[in-house]
Design a protein around this motif. Structure first.
Motif, mmCIF file in Angstrom:
data_model
loop_
_atom_site.group_PDB
_atom_site.id
_atom_site.type_symbol
_atom_site.label_atom_id
_atom_site.label_comp_id
_atom_site.label_asym_id
_atom_site.label_seq_id
_atom_site.Cartn_x
_atom_site.Cartn_y
_atom_site.Cartn_z
ATOM 1 N N ASN A 296 38.787 52.499 13.349
ATOM 2 C CA ASN A 296 38.952 52.840 14.775
ATOM 3 C C ASN A 296 38.191 51.912 15.715
ATOM 4 O OD1 ASN A 296 40.571 55.110 14.130
ATOM 5 N ND2 ASN A 296 38.723 56.330 13.760
ATOM 6 N N LYS A 297 37.912 50.691 15.262
ATOM 7 C CA LYS A 297 37.204 49.716 16.095
ATOM 8 C C LYS A 297 37.984 48.405 16.129
ATOM 9 C CE LYS A 297 33.514 52.391 16.597
ATOM 10 N NZ LYS A 297 33.067 52.931 17.894
ATOM 11 N N LYS A 298 37.555 47.506 17.014
ATOM 12 C CA LYS A 298 38.160 46.193 17.088
ATOM 13 C C LYS A 298 37.696 45.322 15.920
ATOM 14 C CE LYS A 298 38.632 46.050 22.135
ATOM 15 N NZ LYS A 298 38.265 45.316 23.385
ATOM 16 N N ALA A 299 38.528 44.335 15.575
ATOM 17 C CA ALA A 299 38.169 43.397 14.515
ATOM 18 C C ALA A 299 36.998 42.530 14.942
ATOM 19 C CB ALA A 299 39.370 42.535 14.161
ATOM 20 N N LEU A 300 36.155 42.163 13.963
ATOM 21 C CA LEU A 300 34.972 41.339 14.214
ATOM 22 C C LEU A 300 34.952 40.170 13.243
ATOM 23 C CD1 LEU A 300 32.356 44.241 14.312
ATOM 24 C CD2 LEU A 300 33.221 43.007 16.323
ATOM 25 N N ASP A 301 34.286 39.079 13.633
ATOM 26 C CA ASP A 301 34.039 38.040 12.634
ATOM 27 C C ASP A 301 32.971 38.555 11.665
ATOM 28 O OD1 ASP A 301 31.286 37.065 13.345
ATOM 29 O OD2 ASP A 301 32.265 36.486 15.205
ATOM 30 N N GLY A 302 32.862 37.894 10.525
ATOM 31 C CA GLY A 302 32.003 38.402 9.464
ATOM 32 C C GLY A 302 30.552 38.575 9.856
ATOM 33 N N TYR A 303 30.003 37.589 10.567
ATOM 34 C CA TYR A 303 28.577 37.662 10.918
ATOM 35 C C TYR A 303 28.309 38.770 11.939
ATOM 36 C CZ TYR A 303 23.882 36.286 12.303
ATOM 37 O OH TYR A 303 22.529 36.278 12.566
ATOM 38 N N ALA A 304 29.177 38.893 12.933
ATOM 39 C CA ALA A 304 29.019 39.959 13.930
ATOM 40 C C ALA A 304 29.093 41.327 13.253
ATOM 41 C CB ALA A 304 30.088 39.836 15.011
ATOM 42 N N PHE A 305 29.994 41.449 12.294
ATOM 43 C CA PHE A 305 30.113 42.708 11.545
ATOM 44 C C PHE A 305 28.823 42.995 10.785
ATOM 45 C CE2 PHE A 305 30.998 44.847 7.518
ATOM 46 C CZ PHE A 305 31.611 46.009 7.957
ATOM 47 N N TRP A 306 28.281 41.983 10.117
ATOM 48 C CA TRP A 306 27.055 42.160 9.339
ATOM 49 C C TRP A 306 25.904 42.636 10.224
ATOM 50 C CZ3 TRP A 306 25.352 42.628 4.568
ATOM 51 C CH2 TRP A 306 24.006 42.424 4.296
ATOM 52 N N CYS A 307 25.804 42.027 11.403
ATOM 53 C CA CYS A 307 24.712 42.387 12.307
ATOM 54 C C CYS A 307 24.789 43.847 12.743
ATOM 55 C CB CYS A 307 24.730 41.476 13.534
ATOM 56 S SG CYS A 307 24.303 39.751 13.172
ATOM 57 N N GLY A 308 26.014 44.357 12.898
ATOM 58 C CA GLY A 308 26.161 45.718 13.401
ATOM 59 C C GLY A 308 26.363 46.777 12.345
ATOM 60 N N TYR A 309 26.798 46.370 11.144
ATOM 61 C CA TYR A 309 27.219 47.368 10.156
ATOM 62 C C TYR A 309 26.524 47.234 8.807
ATOM 63 C CZ TYR A 309 31.005 48.867 13.221
ATOM 64 O OH TYR A 309 31.729 49.375 14.265
ATOM 65 N N GLN A 310 25.492 46.398 8.724
ATOM 66 C CA GLN A 310 24.839 46.158 7.442
ATOM 67 C C GLN A 310 24.441 47.455 6.730
ATOM 68 O OE1 GLN A 310 21.322 43.806 7.737
ATOM 69 N NE2 GLN A 310 20.748 44.044 5.595
ATOM 70 N N LYS A 311 23.760 48.332 7.439
ATOM 71 C CA LYS A 311 23.287 49.564 6.804
ATOM 72 C C LYS A 311 24.433 50.512 6.470
ATOM 73 C CE LYS A 311 18.698 49.440 8.918
ATOM 74 N NZ LYS A 311 17.727 50.143 9.805
ATOM 75 N N LYS A 312 25.494 50.474 7.260
ATOM 76 C CA LYS A 312 26.609 51.415 7.068
ATOM 77 C C LYS A 312 27.448 51.090 5.838
ATOM 78 C CE LYS A 312 26.942 52.499 11.982
ATOM 79 N NZ LYS A 312 27.788 52.499 13.197
ATOM 80 N N ILE A 313 27.463 49.826 5.430
ATOM 81 C CA ILE A 313 28.275 49.467 4.256
ATOM 82 C C ILE A 313 27.434 49.330 2.993
ATOM 83 C CG2 ILE A 313 30.028 48.299 5.621
ATOM 84 C CD1 ILE A 313 28.768 45.631 4.647
ATOM 85 N N SER A 314 26.125 49.512 3.099
ATOM 86 C CA SER A 314 25.237 49.231 1.972
ATOM 87 C C SER A 314 24.846 50.509 1.241
ATOM 88 C CB SER A 314 23.977 48.492 2.450
ATOM 89 O OG SER A 314 24.333 47.275 3.040
#
Length: 322
Positions: A296-314
């Motif tokens: 339910n969010k916009k697409a991100l480049d890989g690094y931007a995604f990592w910065c915002g979602y690191q804890k959520k996918i780990s």
């Protein structure tokens, strides 16, 4: 028989068929009837949406039929018989056309198929070509019989471009261009009885399947090369996606990461960042994720995604490598 004289019934449903239909119309092969799948309910608003073929047919003012079923549909069968067509042209209609329909047109029924038959008979040949890592493909025009993609070949043509890194949309567009060209070249010859069909080598037949939503799910326990091909093959639907902590993430663009020295200490499914590149360890090699879309969010480049979602996918211990 000239283009304008031929009484053609066109059968098709998705974008592939719609663009072929428009190509035929532009070449003065204008169908007397277009047969397509009924409108489908789509989206959150549950609105009825016409097929891509229906949209093109209506744009050009063509008569459209949308039978819900073909078998035991005597009214539609009689409608077609009364039209007394010379030819059926079929492109990704989506259903098997029974023998009593195929017997109607005087010049038979031609199917336009985006593979070099007998390779990739079935409903998803473009996806299958990408998934298999095929280095060549093309278009086949066959004289239809009751079996799926089984009839003798009228004409075929190889694509003369590299296909190894194409996405579904890119390969579909190249197939469409080749299909229109081949069909327009072939139809006058076929209608005038100048082509002798050649039987397929059935022993060499390979088959593809209907793509399902679950085919896009990955937990990275697959080689990175296969996942990368799936990302390109499933570009339109269902996408490649993974699930973490109750959320779904779509991988929209990726490449292969091959540095085994970096990967050797990682666990399959572990995400990490190296030189601002988002990477996930796979069963073989790694996947360099260039574009990713959280639920339910916009697409991100890989690094931007990592910065915002690191804890959520780990759900494993992840690290940032500098």
């Amino acid at each position: 028989m000239t283009n304008n004289e031929a009484k053609i019934v066109f059968w098709g449903t998705p974008n592939f068929a719609a663009k072929i239909l428009e190509g035929l119309i532009s070449a003065q092969f204008c169908p007397i009837l277009v047969v397509t799948a009924p409108d489908k309910v789509k989206g959150r608003g549950l609105k009825k949406t016409p097929s891509e073929v229906k949209k093109i047919a209506k744009k050009w003012g063509l008569e459209v039929a949308e039978p819900a079923k073909l078998r035991q549909n005597e009214a539609f069968l009689q409608q077609l018989r009364q039209l007394d067509p010379d030819l059926f042209i079929v492109a990704a209609y989506g259903k098997i056309i029974p023998a009593d329909y195929l017997a109607i047109p005087k010049k038979g029924a031609l199917n336009v198929h985006p593979s070099l038959l007998p390779r990739w008979r079935g409903p998803s040949p473009i996806q299958a070509t990408i998934l298999a890592g095929d280095t060549e493909t093309g278009i086949s025009i066959i004289l239809m019989d009751e079996e799926m993609d089984h009839g003798p070949i009228i004409k075929s043509s190889k694509l003369n471009s590299q296909i190894s890194k194409l996405t579904y949309r890119e390969l579909e567009e190249k197939c469409i261009e080749e299909a229109i060209k081949l069909l327009i070249e072939t139809l006058p010859q076929w209608l005038n009885g100048e082509i002798q069909p050649i039987p397929q080598d059935h022993e060499k037949a390979t088959y593809c399947k209907i793509i399902k939503k679950e085919d896009g799910l990955t937990d990275f326990n697959e080689p990175a090369e296969l996942i990368e091909r799936k990302i390109r093959a499933f570009e339109v639907w269902p996408n490649v996606y993974f699930q973490r902590n109750g959320k779904t993430y779509k991988i929209l663009e990726a490449d292969i990461f091959k540095d085994e020295n970096v990967l050797k200490d990682k666990t399959v499914g572990e995400f990490f960042c190296l030189d601002k590149q988002l990477i996930v360890k796979c069963a073989e090699k790694g996947l360099f994720i260039k574009k990713i879309q959280p639920e339910n969010k916009k697409a991100l480049d890989g690094y931007a995604f990592w910065c915002g979602y690191q804890k959520k996918i780990s759900n494993l211990k992840s690290q940032i490598s500098k």
